[in-house]
Design a protein around this motif. Structure first.
Motif, PDB file in Angstrom:
ATOM      1  N   PRO A 135      21.177  -1.072  -6.825  1.00 13.76           N
ATOM      2  CA  PRO A 135      21.399  -0.094  -5.972  1.00 13.76           C
ATOM      3  C   PRO A 135      21.541   1.380  -6.118  1.00 13.76           C
ATOM      4  CG  PRO A 135      22.860  -1.804  -5.681  1.00 13.76           C
ATOM      5  CD  PRO A 135      21.931  -2.053  -6.920  1.00 13.76           C
ATOM      6  N   ASP A 136      21.892   1.526  -7.530  1.00 15.60           N
ATOM      7  CA  ASP A 136      22.008   2.797  -8.153  1.00 15.60           C
ATOM      8  C   ASP A 136      20.537   3.456  -8.194  1.00 15.60           C
ATOM      9  OD1 ASP A 136      24.737   2.418  -8.266  1.00 15.60           O
ATOM     10  OD2 ASP A 136      24.692   1.773 -10.344  1.00 15.60           O
ATOM     11  N   VAL A 137      19.608   2.603  -8.752  1.00 15.89           N
ATOM     12  CA  VAL A 137      18.315   2.978  -8.971  1.00 15.89           C
ATOM     13  C   VAL A 137      17.749   3.407  -7.510  1.00 15.89           C
ATOM     14  CG1 VAL A 137      16.049   2.493  -9.330  1.00 15.89           C
ATOM     15  CG2 VAL A 137      18.059   1.649 -11.084  1.00 15.89           C
ATOM     16  N   VAL A 138      18.200   2.401  -6.518  1.00 17.81           N
ATOM     17  CA  VAL A 138      17.486   2.848  -5.081  1.00 17.81           C
ATOM     18  C   VAL A 138      17.964   4.138  -4.612  1.00 17.81           C
ATOM     19  CG1 VAL A 138      17.440   1.836  -2.890  1.00 17.81           C
ATOM     20  CG2 VAL A 138      17.108   0.060  -4.772  1.00 17.81           C
ATOM     21  N   ARG A 139      19.384   4.389  -4.768  1.00 18.58           N
ATOM     22  CA  ARG A 139      20.208   5.320  -4.369  1.00 18.58           C
ATOM     23  C   ARG A 139      19.331   6.756  -4.879  1.00 18.58           C
ATOM     24  NH1 ARG A 139      24.783   3.586  -5.570  1.00 18.58           N
ATOM     25  NH2 ARG A 139      25.697   1.792  -4.348  1.00 18.58           N
ATOM     26  N   TYR A 140      19.266   6.623  -6.312  1.00 20.89           N
ATOM     27  CA  TYR A 140      18.365   7.815  -7.086  1.00 20.89           C
ATOM     28  C   TYR A 140      17.096   8.022  -6.411  1.00 20.89           C
ATOM     29  CZ  TYR A 140      16.228  10.274 -10.853  1.00 20.89           C
ATOM     30  OH  TYR A 140      15.431  11.023 -11.402  1.00 20.89           O
ATOM     31  N   ARG A 141      16.425   6.911  -6.094  1.00 22.26           N
ATOM     32  CA  ARG A 141      15.103   7.292  -5.562  1.00 22.26           C
ATOM     33  C   ARG A 141      15.139   7.803  -4.131  1.00 22.26           C
ATOM     34  NH1 ARG A 141      11.662   1.693  -7.509  1.00 22.26           N
ATOM     35  NH2 ARG A 141      11.586   2.447  -9.649  1.00 22.26           N
ATOM     36  N   GLN A 142      16.075   7.385  -3.427  1.00 23.13           N
ATOM     37  CA  GLN A 142      16.261   7.754  -1.950  1.00 23.13           C
ATOM     38  C   GLN A 142      16.624   9.452  -2.028  1.00 23.13           C
ATOM     39  OE1 GLN A 142      18.894   5.191  -0.204  1.00 23.13           O
ATOM     40  NE2 GLN A 142      17.397   3.829   0.179  1.00 23.13           N
ATOM     41  N   LEU A 147      15.210  15.016  -1.498  1.00 19.53           N
ATOM     42  CA  LEU A 147      15.001  16.179  -1.989  1.00 19.53           C
ATOM     43  C   LEU A 147      13.705  17.060  -1.980  1.00 19.53           C
ATOM     44  CD1 LEU A 147      17.253  15.974  -5.361  1.00 19.53           C
ATOM     45  CD2 LEU A 147      17.503  17.796  -3.475  1.00 19.53           C
ATOM     46  N   GLU A 148      12.704  15.906  -2.057  1.00 19.04           N
ATOM     47  CA  GLU A 148      11.287  16.210  -1.961  1.00 19.04           C
ATOM     48  C   GLU A 148      10.987  16.702  -0.516  1.00 19.04           C
ATOM     49  OE1 GLU A 148       9.079  13.157  -3.592  1.00 19.04           O
ATOM     50  OE2 GLU A 148       9.563  13.728  -5.636  1.00 19.04           O
ATOM     51  N   ASP A 149      11.688  15.965   0.476  1.00 17.70           N
ATOM     52  CA  ASP A 149      11.448  16.117   1.821  1.00 17.70           C
ATOM     53  C   ASP A 149      11.939  17.476   2.193  1.00 17.70           C
ATOM     54  OD1 ASP A 149       9.856  13.861   2.013  1.00 17.70           O
ATOM     55  OD2 ASP A 149      11.643  12.675   2.648  1.00 17.70           O
ATOM     56  N   LYS A 152       9.966  20.498   0.828  1.00 16.79           N
ATOM     57  CA  LYS A 152       8.519  20.574   1.557  1.00 16.79           C
ATOM     58  C   LYS A 152       8.756  21.184   2.877  1.00 16.79           C
ATOM     59  CE  LYS A 152       5.981  16.293  -0.210  1.00 16.79           C
ATOM     60  NZ  LYS A 152       5.523  15.006   0.043  1.00 16.79           N
ATOM     61  N   LYS A 153       9.918  20.836   3.660  1.00 16.51           N
ATOM     62  CA  LYS A 153      10.405  21.541   4.871  1.00 16.51           C
ATOM     63  C   LYS A 153      10.804  22.857   4.742  1.00 16.51           C
ATOM     64  CE  LYS A 153      12.456  17.515   6.987  1.00 16.51           C
ATOM     65  NZ  LYS A 153      13.478  16.783   7.616  1.00 16.51           N
ATOM     66  N   GLU A 154      11.350  23.166   3.633  1.00 19.23           N
ATOM     67  CA  GLU A 154      11.533  24.652   3.342  1.00 19.23           C
ATOM     68  C   GLU A 154      10.227  25.446   3.127  1.00 19.23           C
ATOM     69  OE1 GLU A 154      14.435  24.701   0.082  1.00 19.23           O
ATOM     70  OE2 GLU A 154      16.054  24.329   1.089  1.00 19.23           O
ATOM     71  N   ASP A 155       9.438  24.877   2.406  1.00 13.79           N
ATOM     72  CA  ASP A 155       8.024  25.445   2.136  1.00 13.79           C
ATOM     73  C   ASP A 155       7.501  25.695   3.439  1.00 13.79           C
ATOM     74  OD1 ASP A 155       8.570  25.550  -0.574  1.00 13.79           O
ATOM     75  OD2 ASP A 155       7.531  23.711  -0.819  1.00 13.79           O
ATOM     76  N   MET A 156       7.591  24.481   4.426  1.00 12.80           N
ATOM     77  CA  MET A 156       6.716  24.635   5.480  1.00 12.80           C
ATOM     78  C   MET A 156       7.288  25.681   6.561  1.00 12.80           C
ATOM     79  SD  MET A 156       4.101  22.543   5.902  1.00 12.80           S
ATOM     80  CE  MET A 156       4.126  22.374   7.708  1.00 12.80           C
TER      81      MET A 156
END
Length: 207
Positions: A135-142, A147-149, A152-156
């Motif tokens: 679960p920690d790994v999943v939370r980290y990936r989520q 953050l990436e999304d 991307k939104k800020e860039d848009m």
């Protein structure tokens, strides 16, 4: 020039390499390196050591019975030298090596056919073993994806704002150009009116 095989691990021994051990009964043992020599002196069975060819053959990981191995057998009867025989044997050796490689590849594919289920079972075992940390790994990936999304939104948004600013600047420049044109046209009109008035005054004076 003869390429010998290691007695313990069956790897090739090239001229000028390896270790030769001659026992009291005049039997010759050749080893590729000191590792095999030490294992031989410790009286280890090569069929029970996992990194040897003997173990792999007994475990079914490599071909053990095939017609291509018969050509590698040592023949103690020295034949009479014949040039045509030598050329034909060299061609036969090359062909035998090609057939052997192809059969080994087919053997490996056949051996790996039923390994997917085993790999799935091993993966399930690992999941059960480390299910507390997953679960920690999943939370980290989520969190990373969120953050990436957001980036991307800020860039848009920044790109949209810059586009809007550029459009506004273009409109302002168009308005400024129109005002300049209107001022030039009014100045030209005034000049024309002045020239006409001067001409009319001159004509009145002459008359």
């Amino acid at each position: 020039m003869r390429i010998y095989e290691c007695w313990f691990c069956n790897s090739p021994i090239y001229p000028g390499h390896g270790i030769v051990f001659v026992r009291n009964d005049a039997k010759v043992f050749r080893f590729c390196r000191s590792k095999c020599h030490k294992n031989f002196k410790m009286k280890r069975n090569p069929r029970k050591v996992k990194w040897t060819k003997a173990f792999r053959r007994t475990a079914g990981k490599e071909m053990s019975v095939d017609r291509t191995f018969e050509m590698e057998k040592r023949r103690n009867r020295p034949p009479k030298y014949d040039r045509e025989l030598m050329a034909s044997t060299i061609r036969a050796m090359k062909r035998n090596a090609e057939i052997k490689e192809r059969r080994q590849a087919d053997f490996y594919k056949a051996r790996m056919l039923g390994k997917k289920e085993q790999q799935k079972a091993e993966a399930m075992r690992e999941l059960e073993k480390y299910r507390d940390t997953i679960p920690d790994v999943v939370r980290y990936r989520q969190g990373k994806m969120a953050l990436e999304d957001s980036v991307k939104k800020e860039d848009m948004e920044t790109t949209e704002a810059s586009v809007a600013e550029a459009e506004e600047m273009a409109k302002i420049m168009e308005i400024a150009d129109e005002s300049v044109r209107e001022a030039e046209s009014t100045a030209k009109r005034k000049k024309r009116v002045k020239s006409r008035s001067k001409q009319s005054t001159k004509s009145m004076e002459i008359s």
